[in-house]
Design an enzyme around this catalytic site. Sequence first.
Site, PDB file in Angstrom:
ATOM      1  N   SER A 201       0.850  -1.199   0.000  1.00 32.63           N
ATOM      2  CA  SER A 201       0.000   0.000   0.000  1.00 32.63           C
ATOM      3  C   SER A 201       0.879   1.241   0.000  1.00 32.63           C
ATOM      4  O   SER A 201       2.079   1.159  -0.294  1.00 32.63           O
ATOM      5  CB  SER A 201      -0.942  -0.026   1.210  1.00 32.63           C
ATOM      6  OG  SER A 201      -1.923   0.990   1.075  1.00 32.63           O
ATOM      7  N   ASN A 202       0.314   2.393   0.327  1.00 39.37           N
ATOM      8  CA  ASN A 202       1.093   3.632   0.406  1.00 39.37           C
ATOM      9  C   ASN A 202       0.564   4.473   1.559  1.00 39.37           C
ATOM     10  O   ASN A 202      -0.378   4.079   2.240  1.00 39.37           O
ATOM     11  CB  ASN A 202       1.039   4.389  -0.934  1.00 39.37           C
ATOM     12  CG  ASN A 202      -0.378   4.718  -1.323  1.00 39.37           C
ATOM     13  OD1 ASN A 202      -1.092   5.416  -0.615  1.00 39.37           O
ATOM     14  ND2 ASN A 202      -0.814   4.186  -2.457  1.00 39.37           N
ATOM     15  N   TYR A 203       1.168   5.636   1.785  1.00 40.78           N
ATOM     16  CA  TYR A 203       0.857   6.419   2.982  1.00 40.78           C
ATOM     17  C   TYR A 203      -0.318   7.376   2.807  1.00 40.78           C
ATOM     18  O   TYR A 203      -0.571   8.198   3.676  1.00 40.78           O
ATOM     19  CB  TYR A 203       2.083   7.234   3.407  1.00 40.78           C
ATOM     20  CG  TYR A 203       3.253   6.411   3.866  1.00 40.78           C
ATOM     21  CD1 TYR A 203       3.116   5.507   4.917  1.00 40.78           C
ATOM     22  CD2 TYR A 203       4.497   6.544   3.261  1.00 40.78           C
ATOM     23  CE1 TYR A 203       4.201   4.759   5.346  1.00 40.78           C
ATOM     24  CE2 TYR A 203       5.583   5.795   3.687  1.00 40.78           C
ATOM     25  CZ  TYR A 203       5.422   4.903   4.733  1.00 40.78           C
ATOM     26  OH  TYR A 203       6.490   4.164   5.160  1.00 40.78           O
TER      27      TYR A 203
ATOM     28  N   ALA B  87      -4.891   7.522  -4.176  1.00 37.46           N
ATOM     29  CA  ALA B  87      -3.546   7.124  -4.602  1.00 37.46           C
ATOM     30  C   ALA B  87      -3.582   5.623  -4.882  1.00 37.46           C
ATOM     31  O   ALA B  87      -3.254   4.813  -4.013  1.00 37.46           O
ATOM     32  CB  ALA B  87      -2.538   7.448  -3.512  1.00 37.46           C
TER      33      ALA B  87
END
Length: 399
Positions: A210-212, A277
Site C-alpha cells: 500500500s502507500n501512505y 492514490a
Amino acid sequence: MNPFQNTTIVLGVTGSIAAYKSAALASQLYQLGAHVHVAMTDAAAHFVGPLTFESVTHRPVLRDVLALTAESEIEHVTFAKRAQLIIIAPATANTLAKLAHGFANDVLSAIVLDTRAPVLLAPAMETGMWENPATQENLETLKRRGMFVLEPGAGNLASGAQGKGRMAEPNEIVGQARRILARNGPLAGKRVVITAGGTQEAIDPVRVISNYSSGKMGYALADEALARGAEVSLITSVDDLPVPFGAKITRVVSTQDLLNAVLQEMCGADMLIMAAAPADFRPASRADQKIKKEAAAELTIPLVRNPDILGEVARIRTEQPHAAPRRVVGFAAETHDLLANARRKLERKRLDMIVANPVPQTFGSDIVQATLLKQDGSELDLPPMPKAELASVILDQIG
Ligand code: CTP
C-alpha cells in the site's frame, strides 16, 4: 464554503431526555458561525435549563408565545420571518401532532406556523409512540408539506427499553442542516464523484502492498462539494475518517475495485476528482496461505501493472463523451520534477486540471502545498494551506 456562516437558525427544543444532546447541537451550530436562537417548550425546560442554551448560543432563549422583543415586536413573528432554517431537535410525538394540526399555543409552534423557512425535524420518543399510526400519519403530513425528517435511530430509550426512537446524533443533524442550507448552492443539481485514500494489494491473506495516503484530501473535497449543494459519491479505501454526512459511500480495497467503482459511479456524473492514490502494481498472484519465512532467506514478489484509472476515463471521454464526466481532475504526487511531471500527466490523462503536490510531506498532513495546472496552460501556485481550504480553491477553479 460554509453555509452556516451568519445564517439565522431557530433551534426548537421540546420535552424529551434527548434535549441534553441539543446543547451540544446548539454549540456546534454556534461554532460554525450561525446565529442560533433556541426556542424551548416548558416540558423541555424540565430536562435542560435555558441557561445552558444561553451560555452556548450567547442569546436569550425564547420561551413565551406572548413575549415582545426589545423593540416591542412580537417575538415569535420576528423569528418566524428572520429564521433561514428551523431545526426541532428533539421533536416529541406531541410536537409533531401539534405541528401537523397547525397549533400555535407555544412560542415554537407559533414560529413554525408562521415561517417560510425550511424545517428540519429530529424526532425522539418511545418506540410505541413512534410506531403509532397517529405519529406516522402526522409525519407523513409534515413531510408532504415539505418538512425534512431525520429518522430516529434504534438503541437505548429513556424507559430503559431498546428500540427505535433515539434522536439522531448532533453530527447527523448538522450534516442534514448543511444539505438543506446548501440546496441552492453553486453545485446544486450536480453529481460529483470523488475518490480518496491509497489502495491495498494483497500479497497473502495477512499482508498487503500500500502507500501512505490518508484520504484526508478526498474527504475534504467531499465535504466542500456537499457544502456547495452537490450530490456526492465518495469512493474510499479508508475507514478511520468521519464519513461526510449525505455522501454516498462506496468502500474499495484494491485498484481494480476502485476502477470498477469509478466506472459505475461516473455514469451521469458532472465531475470526477481522483484524489485517491491507487497502487500502480499488484502481486502477480496472491498466496492462498500466509508466506512462511522459513521457506527462504530472501523473498522476491513479482508484480504486474494495475490499470490506470484516469487513463481508462480518458479513453471513454474520447470514445463516448456522453458517458464521461464533463470535468475530470487528477492529482500528481511527486518527489521530484513536480511541475514537469504534473503537466505530462495532465496531457496524458486528458485532465481539465491537475493538483500537483510534493510528496512525502503531503501524505497524512493537514496542511498542504499545491500548484494547480489547467488544460489551458495556466498555473496557480498556492501557499501552504489546510486541506479544507485547498478543497475550496480546487472547486472554485474547476467551476
Ligand atoms: N491514478 C489512476 N490510476 C492509477 C494510478 C493513479 O487513475 N493506477 C490517478 C491518481 O488518482 C491521480 C493521478 O492518476 O489523480 C496521478 O497519480 P500518480 O500516482 O501521481 O501518477 P501515476 O499515473 O500513477 O504515475 P507515476 O506513479 O508513475 O508517477
